[in-house]
Design an enzyme around this catalytic site. Structure first.
Site, PDB file in Angstrom:
ATOM      1  N   GLY A   1       0.799  -1.229   0.000  1.00  0.00           N
ATOM      2  CA  GLY A   1       0.000   0.000   0.000  1.00  0.00           C
ATOM      3  C   GLY A   1       0.821   1.263   0.000  1.00  0.00           C
ATOM      4  O   GLY A   1       1.750   1.445  -0.799  1.00  0.00           O
TER       5      GLY A   1
ATOM      6  N   ARG B   1      -8.435  -5.611   3.911  1.00  0.00           N
ATOM      7  CA  ARG B   1      -8.632  -6.339   5.172  1.00  0.00           C
ATOM      8  C   ARG B   1      -7.711  -7.551   5.280  1.00  0.00           C
ATOM      9  O   ARG B   1      -7.343  -7.963   6.369  1.00  0.00           O
ATOM     10  CB  ARG B   1     -10.098  -6.788   5.312  1.00  0.00           C
ATOM     11  CG  ARG B   1     -11.012  -5.728   5.940  1.00  0.00           C
ATOM     12  CD  ARG B   1     -12.357  -6.313   6.360  1.00  0.00           C
ATOM     13  NE  ARG B   1     -13.084  -5.406   7.245  1.00  0.00           N
ATOM     14  CZ  ARG B   1     -14.070  -5.772   8.044  1.00  0.00           C
ATOM     15  NH1 ARG B   1     -14.470  -7.036   8.087  1.00  0.00           N
ATOM     16  NH2 ARG B   1     -14.682  -4.899   8.815  1.00  0.00           N
ATOM     17  N   VAL B   2      -7.393  -8.164   4.146  1.00  0.00           N
ATOM     18  CA  VAL B   2      -6.479  -9.312   4.180  1.00  0.00           C
ATOM     19  C   VAL B   2      -5.303  -9.064   3.233  1.00  0.00           C
ATOM     20  O   VAL B   2      -5.466  -9.044   2.013  1.00  0.00           O
ATOM     21  CB  VAL B   2      -7.207 -10.630   3.815  1.00  0.00           C
ATOM     22  CG1 VAL B   2      -6.220 -11.802   3.795  1.00  0.00           C
ATOM     23  CG2 VAL B   2      -8.333 -10.922   4.795  1.00  0.00           C
TER      24      VAL B   2
ATOM     25  N   THR C   1      -1.473  -9.494   4.679  1.00  0.00           N
ATOM     26  CA  THR C   1      -0.265 -10.206   5.133  1.00  0.00           C
ATOM     27  C   THR C   1      -0.568 -11.545   5.805  1.00  0.00           C
ATOM     28  O   THR C   1       0.352 -12.267   6.179  1.00  0.00           O
ATOM     29  CB  THR C   1       0.502  -9.333   6.148  1.00  0.00           C
ATOM     30  OG1 THR C   1      -0.400  -9.002   7.207  1.00  0.00           O
ATOM     31  CG2 THR C   1       1.025  -8.067   5.502  1.00  0.00           C
TER      32      THR C   1
ATOM     33  N   ILE D   1      -5.606  -6.239  12.153  1.00  0.00           N
ATOM     34  CA  ILE D   1      -5.536  -7.701  12.332  1.00  0.00           C
ATOM     35  C   ILE D   1      -4.174  -8.208  11.868  1.00  0.00           C
ATOM     36  O   ILE D   1      -3.471  -8.903  12.589  1.00  0.00           O
ATOM     37  CB  ILE D   1      -6.646  -8.427  11.523  1.00  0.00           C
ATOM     38  CG1 ILE D   1      -8.033  -7.879  11.845  1.00  0.00           C
ATOM     39  CG2 ILE D   1      -6.585  -9.936  11.766  1.00  0.00           C
ATOM     40  CD1 ILE D   1      -8.546  -8.180  13.220  1.00  0.00           C
TER      41      ILE D   1
ATOM     42  N   LYS E   1       7.748 -13.735  18.713  1.00  0.00           N
ATOM     43  CA  LYS E   1       7.889 -15.127  19.159  1.00  0.00           C
ATOM     44  C   LYS E   1       9.210 -15.709  18.652  1.00  0.00           C
ATOM     45  O   LYS E   1       9.886 -16.442  19.351  1.00  0.00           O
ATOM     46  CB  LYS E   1       6.704 -15.952  18.636  1.00  0.00           C
ATOM     47  CG  LYS E   1       6.803 -17.451  18.915  1.00  0.00           C
ATOM     48  CD  LYS E   1       5.523 -18.190  18.551  1.00  0.00           C
ATOM     49  CE  LYS E   1       5.665 -19.698  18.727  1.00  0.00           C
ATOM     50  NZ  LYS E   1       4.359 -20.381  18.865  1.00  0.00           N
TER      51      LYS E   1
ATOM     52  N   HIS F   1       0.654  14.764  52.760  1.00  0.00           N
ATOM     53  CA  HIS F   1       0.556  13.305  52.740  1.00  0.00           C
ATOM     54  C   HIS F   1      -0.763  12.833  52.122  1.00  0.00           C
ATOM     55  O   HIS F   1      -1.461  11.989  52.686  1.00  0.00           O
ATOM     56  CB  HIS F   1       0.708  12.735  54.141  1.00  0.00           C
ATOM     57  CG  HIS F   1       2.066  12.983  54.722  1.00  0.00           C
ATOM     58  ND1 HIS F   1       3.221  12.804  54.008  1.00  0.00           N
ATOM     59  CD2 HIS F   1       2.457  13.422  55.941  1.00  0.00           C
ATOM     60  CE1 HIS F   1       4.260  13.114  54.775  1.00  0.00           C
ATOM     61  NE2 HIS F   1       3.826  13.495  55.938  1.00  0.00           N
TER      62      HIS F   1
ATOM     63  N   GLU G   1       6.065  22.706  49.139  1.00  0.00           N
ATOM     64  CA  GLU G   1       6.841  21.897  48.177  1.00  0.00           C
ATOM     65  C   GLU G   1       6.366  22.144  46.758  1.00  0.00           C
ATOM     66  O   GLU G   1       7.151  22.129  45.819  1.00  0.00           O
ATOM     67  CB  GLU G   1       6.700  20.406  48.520  1.00  0.00           C
ATOM     68  CG  GLU G   1       7.785  19.906  49.440  1.00  0.00           C
ATOM     69  CD  GLU G   1       8.191  18.469  49.115  1.00  0.00           C
ATOM     70  OE1 GLU G   1       7.570  17.826  48.263  1.00  0.00           O
ATOM     71  OE2 GLU G   1       9.140  17.988  49.756  1.00  0.00           O
TER      72      GLU G   1
ATOM     73  N   ASP H   1     -22.102   9.475  71.120  1.00  0.00           N
ATOM     74  CA  ASP H   1     -20.978  10.192  71.752  1.00  0.00           C
ATOM     75  C   ASP H   1     -20.249  11.178  70.841  1.00  0.00           C
ATOM     76  O   ASP H   1     -19.858  12.264  71.273  1.00  0.00           O
ATOM     77  CB  ASP H   1     -19.988   9.210  72.411  1.00  0.00           C
ATOM     78  CG  ASP H   1     -19.532   8.111  71.448  1.00  0.00           C
ATOM     79  OD1 ASP H   1     -19.961   8.140  70.274  1.00  0.00           O
ATOM     80  OD2 ASP H   1     -18.753   7.238  71.865  1.00  0.00           O
TER      81      ASP H   1
END
Lengths: 515, 515
Positions: free
Chosen positions: A38, A67-68, A70, A129, A140, A275, A327, A469
């Site tokens: 492409g 779409r397809v 490789t 994909i 891999k 903190h 800080e 309380d």
């Protein structure tokens, strides 16, 4: 052993073509054959380099509008074959397949597409994909193949190929393979979470989170812990204008501060954090007044803390700030003169958080290999969520103070008691296992630091009082109105005490535990 | 519109074949052609159902010992073609490709392989390439294709196909596609993190976390927050033996408790937790004594808290526990008689944590879309990490108490002050922005609840004292030895104060902030 592998053939299929040109001379120099498709094919040709179309290489047409392309055994066997495996070699020869030793792929930028785009069809089309399949195959087989997924590594590739005269080392291939696996996981996590959001699936069977490294930090919460900060967005949208590098605890405090500041009205309100806990909050309209009141809630704790101003800091304000040691100072922009004044202090970090947004609606608590995943507590209390349960009704002014106090409770570690006068906290009791202790803490702070007495102050409790309380203690110290969630088996006794003492008591339907 | 799609052809490629048989009759009933490979093919045949080998379907041999089977345009075009797209239809006819409308795949179980296996070659071989590519193709094209990744959904598939007489609905395909995307992200995240660990890459450019749903929870920290618990492991290795379902806050407390208990010696020590903070800890060897001392550190806060016993609970101990109200009792097993006694209380939850392990060495703080990622604070202080800086030297017994106090500090929210006598806490001051306030809290607890006075108690501070005032307060109350990290500009003054008052002062090299 360095396991040097000669590159005979490279497959390039990239979405981001910005740095493509930098790669080509070295490939040409070492007579590395390029396969591409492409736009990549066209671009390489335009740059004046030879390359072969994937469809010519596979002798199989690109189909389904791209779409397809490789997903072909000739490609994947070329990548996946183990070079020193005899049977693999025989398979290759028998099928007339050729080895591919370098795979350079970057994916359709799914993250950018979903940011800019609402067209579901278009978004689906941008799920890559072929790309991830190529990258997985190459990663891999890193023992024999080099895989590159990030244009930032092109310079390393060029150096590597030059260093090894057309070959690559195992060490480099390993490093790049790990990058590639992280890249795929990140890509798939973004896609999965897009679909979870789209179809409103909050708790899928398998949940994945991901982020991009923003920066490595000097260390973590403590010096013996290594650390880094990541974001799901491309950046965290705060800009440091001055001071030393931000630390882990700085970031923690900044996020705590901004979660409060950004809930205020625009250009309004001051928060002081120590903190990761607020030790003073004010939403007075006058900015200087809001700072003074927030600071005076606990001037001792404010020392060395961080101040977050939800407004632009001007010269006058900067002069005031410079009297104290913080800080970090956060603001929604700084006037030029103000910046000049504040920069005089070397030890302060100045942060422009004008563009920061509290995006996202989930909260995750990690414990080693387990995590608790929940909606973040984004509920903002207003009059509608409340019920006045005492005989005495609150004035409008009291009601506003009560609502403010209860909304601040949410950001204070439980058990939380927040004392408020007008639109500012005057005492914060936090982090105690006993609610009574938190009452004591808040009252003692107020008694110690307030130039105004506690008379007619209001109090909020993040959860219900289990006994009378705590309420009693608050009333005795001068508190005239209290807000708390309903739900104790002693709610009636508590209402009775309020009525007996002429105290306003308001029940909310919601609790704000924060542990 | 339900967008019903007829299934003409199914591709099955599964690693977990346990429930395969349940799927086959319905596929046969609706004359759905099955394509499969390897063991799946054999198994289907064995069950007496027709199916076609993938290699016959693609007319392309399985090569590289199975590394390349399904990565073929005939397969991927069969899945990925948009059924109502004319050009796609033409591409299919021209190439003699056939539609695949159902894809059933589960991956090589990478997670199990790395648990059982240390053979890197074997682990690499178990990275599935073809499977994820098939699942991504099918999930992307969910508008036309049904994808199934979890055997638990086979029953749903059977019901769906029966309901729609050989077809599927868009709604179901969408649901399963979202599952599939989550499955892939989870799978890739596990692989990526395996490689990160293997090659010691702590902070990759893109980091991903994942977990499997353990259970949905009634709600989160507060009732208006939805929540669930996940784990990276297959389960969290605690077993509930009695009581109502665990809540979000229960889990939070349990993890806090176990992080402390599991650092103790085996079969030793009691921790009491309230709001994720310890309010009493003892490592006395006698279990009953350890409970009594932990409980007496703050009996008020212990009410409704959780107790974690790092030992097996016997009958005598159970009788003692039953005198108090705890939300949760955790132990390393319960004797049968003990269980009988404890189960009499309906409101208690009993947890066997015998198998729980604090695995994992990272800690993540999430703030909406950002996260701070660090090593967890796993450092356990012993004598080697310490330096006695006072003239007065600690006795062996004092040193042991100091080390215990400092190790407990790590689990207390900052600023943390922990008072210890012998091997038990007698006062915990936590969560305060001012260290002095934490000193007050700890001292007041000790004064209020201790039958023994503070004389000869020891104190630990999670970070250094910035001024002498905190230390002074501790000494005045009777503390005879103090441990704290070094690093204040006033360290000298602090040592001077210790020497003037004959106090033992020990410096540690490390800090234990916990926010």
């Amino acid at each position: 052993m360095k396991n040097i592998v000669k590159i005979k053939r490279a497959l390039i299929s990239i979405s981001d073509k910005s740095l493509l040109k930098s790669l080509l001379p070295v490939l040409s120099k070492y007579k590395i054959e390029i396969i591409s498709s492409g736009d990549t094919y066209k671009k390489i040709k335009k740059f004046g380099f030879e390359n072969i179309k994937i469809s010519s290489f596979t002798e199989s047409n690109e189909i389904l509008g791209g779409r397809v392309k490789t997903l072909h055994p000739k490609i994947h066997a070329g990548i996946l074959n183990i070079r020193n495996n005899k049977n693999h070699r025989i398979d290759l020869i028998k099928n007339n397949f050729k080895e591919i030793d370098l795979v350079i792929v970057n994916f359709y930028p799914f993250k950018n597409v979903i940011k800019k785009n609402n067209d579901f069809k278009n978004i689906i089309e941008s799920i890559d994909i072929g790309g991830p399949a190529l990258v997985r195959s190459a990663a891999k087989n890193f023992h024999d193949v080099l895989v590159i997924t990030n244009p930032k590594n092109y310079i390393d590739v060029v150096n590597e190929i030059n260093k090894y005269k057309g070959s690559t080392s195992l060490n480099f291939r390993q490093q790049m393979a790990v990058n590639a696996f992280n890249e795929i996981a990140n890509y798939d996590s973004i896609i999965a979470n897009y679909f979870n959001d789209k179809f409103n699936i909050k708790f899928p069977n398998k949940k994945t989170f991901t982020g991009e490294l923003i920066e490595n930090l000097r260390y973590g919460e403590n010096p013996h812990q290594k650390a880094a900060i990541y974001s799901n967005e491309n950046n965290i949208n705060i800009k440091q204008l001055h001071g030393k590098k931000l630390s882990f605890n700085n970031y923690n405090d900044i996020f705590s501060a901004l979660s409060i500041s950004k809930f205020f009205k625009k250009n309004n309100g001051t928060v002081i954090i120590k903190h990761a806990n607020p030790c003073g909050v004010s939403i007075e309209k006058n900015n200087l007044k809001s700072f003074n009141l927030a600071f005076n809630c606990d001037p001792v704790s404010a020392y060395g803390g961080i101040v977050s101003c939800n407004f632009k800091i001007n010269k006058k304000f900067a002069k005031k700030l410079n009297q104290f040691y913080f800080e970090i100072i956060i603001a929604n922009k700084f006037e030029r003169d103000a910046l000049k004044i504040l920069k005089k202090r070397k030890n302060v970090r100045l942060i422009n958080a004008h563009n920061f947004q509290n995006k996202g609606n989930s909260n995750i608590l990690f414990y080693k290999k387990n995590f608790l995943y929940q909606d973040s507590d984004d509920l903002i209390t207003n009059k509608k969520n409340l019920k006045v349960v005492s005989k005495k009704k609150p004035s409008k002014h009291e009601m506003e103070s009560l609502i403010f106090a209860f909304n601040i409770c949410k950001y204070v570690k439980s058990n939380a008691i927040v004392l408020v006068k007008d639109k500012s906290t005057i005492g914060v009791g936090s982090g105690q296992p006993s609610r009574l202790d938190s009452c004591d803490l808040a009252i003692n702070k107020a008694k110690r630091f307030q130039f105004r007495n506690l008379l007619n102050s209001v109090a909020a409790s993040d959860a219900f009082f289990p006994f009378t309380d705590g309420l009693e203690k608050l009333i005795q110290s001068g508190v005239s109105a209290v807000i708390q969630p309903q739900g104790s088996i002693r709610d009636r006794e508590i209402i009775k005490l309020a009525d007996k003492t002429g105290t306003v008591l308001v029940f909310s339907k919601t609790r704000h535990f924060k542990h």
